[in-house]
Design a protein around this motif. Structure first.
Motif, PDB file in Angstrom:
ATOM      1  N   SER A 319       0.863  -1.185   0.000  1.00  0.00           N
ATOM      2  CA  SER A 319       0.000   0.000   0.000  1.00  0.00           C
ATOM      3  C   SER A 319       0.894   1.227   0.000  1.00  0.00           C
ATOM      4  O   SER A 319       2.084   1.134   0.323  1.00  0.00           O
ATOM      5  N   ARG A 320       0.312   2.338  -0.373  1.00  0.00           N
ATOM      6  CA  ARG A 320       1.119   3.563  -0.421  1.00  0.00           C
ATOM      7  C   ARG A 320       1.690   3.894   0.951  1.00  0.00           C
ATOM      8  O   ARG A 320       2.858   4.266   1.074  1.00  0.00           O
ATOM      9  N   VAL A 321       0.892   3.753   1.991  1.00  0.00           N
ATOM     10  CA  VAL A 321       1.348   4.085   3.340  1.00  0.00           C
ATOM     11  C   VAL A 321       2.484   3.166   3.776  1.00  0.00           C
ATOM     12  O   VAL A 321       3.514   3.620   4.310  1.00  0.00           O
ATOM     13  N   LYS A 322       2.327   1.863   3.545  1.00  0.00           N
ATOM     14  CA  LYS A 322       3.377   0.915   3.939  1.00  0.00           C
ATOM     15  C   LYS A 322       4.668   1.176   3.173  1.00  0.00           C
ATOM     16  O   LYS A 322       5.760   1.169   3.748  1.00  0.00           O
ATOM     17  N   LEU A 323       4.553   1.374   1.850  1.00  0.00           N
ATOM     18  CA  LEU A 323       5.744   1.576   1.036  1.00  0.00           C
ATOM     19  C   LEU A 323       6.430   2.884   1.402  1.00  0.00           C
ATOM     20  O   LEU A 323       7.667   2.940   1.495  1.00  0.00           O
ATOM     21  N   SER A 324       5.657   3.922   1.637  1.00  0.00           N
ATOM     22  CA  SER A 324       6.222   5.212   2.021  1.00  0.00           C
ATOM     23  C   SER A 324       7.045   5.085   3.293  1.00  0.00           C
ATOM     24  O   SER A 324       8.191   5.542   3.361  1.00  0.00           O
ATOM     25  N   ALA A 325       6.470   4.448   4.304  1.00  0.00           N
ATOM     26  CA  ALA A 325       7.158   4.309   5.593  1.00  0.00           C
ATOM     27  C   ALA A 325       8.443   3.498   5.450  1.00  0.00           C
ATOM     28  O   ALA A 325       9.472   3.829   6.050  1.00  0.00           O
ATOM     29  N   GLU A 326       8.418   2.444   4.634  1.00  0.00           N
ATOM     30  CA  GLU A 326       9.607   1.596   4.496  1.00  0.00           C
ATOM     31  C   GLU A 326      10.698   2.291   3.694  1.00  0.00           C
ATOM     32  O   GLU A 326      11.888   2.144   3.992  1.00  0.00           O
ATOM     33  N   LEU A 327      10.320   3.062   2.682  1.00  0.00           N
ATOM     34  CA  LEU A 327      11.324   3.819   1.935  1.00  0.00           C
ATOM     35  C   LEU A 327      12.017   4.839   2.835  1.00  0.00           C
ATOM     36  O   LEU A 327      13.241   5.008   2.783  1.00  0.00           O
ATOM     37  N   ILE A 328      11.238   5.506   3.678  1.00  0.00           N
ATOM     38  CA  ILE A 328      11.812   6.484   4.601  1.00  0.00           C
ATOM     39  C   ILE A 328      12.768   5.797   5.574  1.00  0.00           C
ATOM     40  O   ILE A 328      13.877   6.274   5.823  1.00  0.00           O
ATOM     41  N   ARG A 329      12.347   4.645   6.101  1.00  0.00           N
ATOM     42  CA  ARG A 329      13.190   3.930   7.061  1.00  0.00           C
ATOM     43  C   ARG A 329      14.481   3.461   6.412  1.00  0.00           C
ATOM     44  O   ARG A 329      15.575   3.662   6.934  1.00  0.00           O
ATOM     45  N   ARG A 330      14.352   2.844   5.249  1.00  0.00           N
ATOM     46  CA  ARG A 330      15.540   2.307   4.586  1.00  0.00           C
ATOM     47  C   ARG A 330      16.484   3.397   4.105  1.00  0.00           C
ATOM     48  O   ARG A 330      17.690   3.173   4.015  1.00  0.00           O
ATOM     49  N   SER A 331      15.951   4.539   3.791  1.00  0.00           N
ATOM     50  CA  SER A 331      16.796   5.627   3.289  1.00  0.00           C
ATOM     51  C   SER A 331      17.773   6.143   4.330  1.00  0.00           C
ATOM     52  O   SER A 331      18.773   6.777   4.000  1.00  0.00           O
ATOM     53  N   GLY A 332      17.478   5.909   5.609  1.00  0.00           N
ATOM     54  CA  GLY A 332      18.285   6.474   6.685  1.00  0.00           C
ATOM     55  C   GLY A 332      17.757   7.806   7.169  1.00  0.00           C
ATOM     56  O   GLY A 332      18.309   8.399   8.109  1.00  0.00           O
ATOM     57  N   LEU A 333      16.686   8.299   6.555  1.00  0.00           N
ATOM     58  CA  LEU A 333      16.147   9.610   6.940  1.00  0.00           C
ATOM     59  C   LEU A 333      15.603   9.589   8.363  1.00  0.00           C
ATOM     60  O   LEU A 333      15.755  10.568   9.104  1.00  0.00           O
ATOM     61  N   THR A 334      14.966   8.483   8.757  1.00  0.00           N
ATOM     62  CA  THR A 334      14.450   8.394  10.123  1.00  0.00           C
ATOM     63  C   THR A 334      15.579   8.530  11.133  1.00  0.00           C
ATOM     64  O   THR A 334      15.477   9.273  12.117  1.00  0.00           O
ATOM     65  N   GLU A 335      16.685   7.825  10.890  1.00  0.00           N
ATOM     66  CA  GLU A 335      17.834   7.903  11.797  1.00  0.00           C
ATOM     67  C   GLU A 335      18.430   9.304  11.794  1.00  0.00           C
ATOM     68  O   GLU A 335      18.824   9.828  12.849  1.00  0.00           O
ATOM     69  N   LEU A 336      18.501   9.917  10.627  1.00  0.00           N
ATOM     70  CA  LEU A 336      19.061  11.269  10.547  1.00  0.00           C
ATOM     71  C   LEU A 336      18.191  12.256  11.311  1.00  0.00           C
ATOM     72  O   LEU A 336      18.699  13.091  12.074  1.00  0.00           O
ATOM     73  N   ARG A 337      16.888  12.195  11.119  1.00  0.00           N
ATOM     74  CA  ARG A 337      15.987  13.129  11.806  1.00  0.00           C
ATOM     75  C   ARG A 337      16.052  12.922  13.321  1.00  0.00           C
ATOM     76  O   ARG A 337      16.026  13.886  14.091  1.00  0.00           O
ATOM     77  N   GLU A 338      16.126  11.664  13.757  1.00  0.00           N
ATOM     78  CA  GLU A 338      16.242  11.398  15.193  1.00  0.00           C
ATOM     79  C   GLU A 338      17.547  11.956  15.734  1.00  0.00           C
ATOM     80  O   GLU A 338      17.586  12.551  16.823  1.00  0.00           O
ATOM     81  N   SER A 339      18.631  11.786  14.983  1.00  0.00           N
ATOM     82  CA  SER A 339      19.924  12.298  15.424  1.00  0.00           C
ATOM     83  C   SER A 339      19.902  13.816  15.496  1.00  0.00           C
ATOM     84  O   SER A 339      20.437  14.414  16.440  1.00  0.00           O
ATOM     85  N   VAL A 340      19.289  14.467  14.514  1.00  0.00           N
ATOM     86  CA  VAL A 340      19.175  15.927  14.529  1.00  0.00           C
ATOM     87  C   VAL A 340      18.367  16.384  15.735  1.00  0.00           C
ATOM     88  O   VAL A 340      18.716  17.363  16.410  1.00  0.00           O
ATOM     89  N   THR A 341      17.289  15.668  16.025  1.00  0.00           N
ATOM     90  CA  THR A 341      16.448  16.042  17.165  1.00  0.00           C
ATOM     91  C   THR A 341      17.200  15.901  18.478  1.00  0.00           C
ATOM     92  O   THR A 341      17.242  16.835  19.299  1.00  0.00           O
ATOM     93  N   ARG A 342      17.813  14.745  18.696  1.00  0.00           N
ATOM     94  CA  ARG A 342      18.451  14.479  19.986  1.00  0.00           C
ATOM     95  C   ARG A 342      19.752  15.259  20.169  1.00  0.00           C
ATOM     96  O   ARG A 342      20.037  15.741  21.267  1.00  0.00           O
TER      97      ARG A 342
END
Length: 486
Positions: A319-342
């Motif tokens: 689904s669009r929602v599932k694929l969107s979330a997995e692309l974001i996770r795999r891209s490393g963007l989630t880790e980058l945003r968390e690192s920027v926040t913390r």
């Protein structure tokens, strides 16, 4: 958290001492008052790096919208800040500010400088988005030249005008490290190298475009962080594909439908058409897909991203929602945003105070005057007592499992030094409405337990030193409670 005067309060006092010292020089006083004002402004995060390192793409991925770059603005610093309505202003040298035309689109905005950049040094783009409520993002010109030749003026300005830096590099080569090392040529730089996150950008190109390239890039980032030379220059190393992350954040239903259609083709058969962008765009695909749709997918995802997305759809992200979330996770963007926040946003007061200390130190070196030696001594004393910097370094070491603490101890240490939030309740892991007595009991208990660790001769030295930082944080919380704060 500092026992006694907070770091931001100490920096504010130092700036006013400097204003008194240079009161005879209106130009310098103006610069210092600008630094005072910065303490109350949003945190400034610069996105910097060499040519084609993906700065604008990473910036767009962080914002979730296509707002950069400003067209025909090569060599210009572009500041993205929160605003009530889209607006862009150019600041030519020696001329009045000039409003630029802003065209809003379904995916973001487009700003055209309209004329050659010429003497324009800065463009300020105001854009209403949650991503800019706490920070100002700065898209910078490419960092070029070498420190030895004195040809890195862009990096000099980045370090002077920003509070924190995302330094983008493809492979953390030696030239990148030498440039970052030049930023430590000061007492503040040596004592507080906590304002840089190194980003291995364009991570989708790692491993020659293989489907496991992003995983390889993350492993490479961890390997770089374990390098003492790298860890001395940055608080974290993160691998991120801005293109894949942005595509994930902006994935539409039409994009998903096209990718789902491609996913119906067996992988071996589809891969033949994904050897190159030209073959995918012009070849005869086993499924009907218009040329315009193929071009849009390539523009959004690249060949690697199309291959990855089709593989993910086959794997159950259907689904669009599932694929969107997995692309974001795999891209490393989630880790980058968390690192920027913390590392940056949660420590914004610390980083802005660091900028103030660096500004005063630079002024004292460039324009010494009677009494400047005493003020330089004050800078050194503040740095020596700045526990906030030690907390930040320990936080990253814990996240990367560098100290060898067991999982439970590492999680508690991370919480106590502000990894889950810098408020007392968040640090102590209690409900926000907890009584002062409850906060006191939990803080005192944590202090004694971690003091035992700090004094345990059987523990490795690195663990004992980490425990000492935690103890100091507990002492700071107790001191805050004694003073009546919460």
């Amino acid at each position: 958290m500092t026992v006694g005067l907070r770091l931001d309060e100490a920096a504010w006092g130092l700036l006013h001492q400097a204003i008194d010292l240079y009161q005879h020089d209106p130009r310098v006083v103006g610069q210092l008052r600008h630094q005072v004002a910065r303490l109350e402004q949003p945190l400034r995060i610069a996105v910097a790096g060499p040519w084609r390192s993906g700065k604008s793409t990473i910036l767009n991925a962080l914002m979730g919208e296509e707002v950069a770059p400003v067209e025909r603005a090569d060599g210009v610093f572009t500041w993205y800040e929160d605003g009530a309505a889209p607006r862009a202003t150019a600041y030519p040298a020696g001329q009045p500010p000039q409003e630029l035309t802003v065209v809003k689109s379904a995916t973001g905005l487009r700003v055209d400088l309209g004329w050659g950049a010429g003497d324009v040094r800065d463009i300020v783009v105001q854009w209403p988005t949650r991503a800019l409520r706490q920070v100002t993002l700065i898209d910078t010109p490419p960092v070029t030249g070498s420190v030895e030749q004195g040809q890195a003026p862009v990096l000099e300005r980045v370090l002077r005008d920003s509070d924190a830096v995302l330094y983008l590099t493809r492979d953390a080569r030696d030239s990148d490290l030498r440039l970052l090392e030049s930023g430590r040529d000061s007492a503040v730089g040596q004592a507080a190298p906590v304002n840089v996150i190194m980003v291995l950008s364009r991570a989708d190109e790692t491993g020659g475009g293989r489907i496991d390239g992003l995983l390889t890039a993350r492993q490479l980032a961890r390997r770089h962080y374990r390098d003492p030379r790298v860890s001395a220059l940055s608080v974290n190393v993160v691998a991120c594909s801005g293109m894949i992350g942005l595509a994930g954040r902006m994935l539409g239903e039409s994009d998903f439908a096209a990718l789902a259609s491609l996913a119906q083709v067996p992988r071996a058969e589809l891969d033949v058409h994904l050897i190159s962008a030209d073959r995918f765009l012009r070849g005869e695909l086993p499924v009907r897909l218009e040329t315009e749709t193929r071009a849009a997918l390539l523009d959004r995802l690249g060949v690697f991203g199309v291959r990855l997305a089709a593989t993910l759809v086959r794997s159950g992200f259907d689904s669009r929602v599932k694929l969107s979330a997995e692309l974001i996770r795999r891209s490393g963007l989630t880790e980058l945003r968390e690192s920027v926040t913390r590392c940056f946003i949660d420590r914004s007061d610390t980083l802005k105070a660091r900028s103030a200390l660096a500004a005063v130190e630079s002024l004292l070196r460039a324009e010494p005057t009677r009494g400047s030696e005493e003020l330089a001594g004050a800078v050194e004393r503040i740095l020596a007592g700045a526990h906030e910097f030690r907390e930040l370094r320990l936080l990253v070491a814990l996240r990367n499992a560098r100290l060898g603490f067991d999982a439970e101890s590492a999680a508690e240490a991370q919480r106590l030094i502000g990894g889950n939030g810098v408020g007392l309740a968040a640090r102590l892991g209690v409900e926000h409405e907890a009584t002062v007595q409850r906060l006191w009991d939990v803080a005192a208990d944590a202090q004694w337990r971690w003091r035992d660790r700090a004094e345990d001769p059987l523990l490795p030295l690195a663990q004992r030193r980490g425990a000492q930082v935690v103890v100091r944080s507990c002492e700071g919380m107790i001191a805050e409670l004694v003073a009546g704060g919460r």
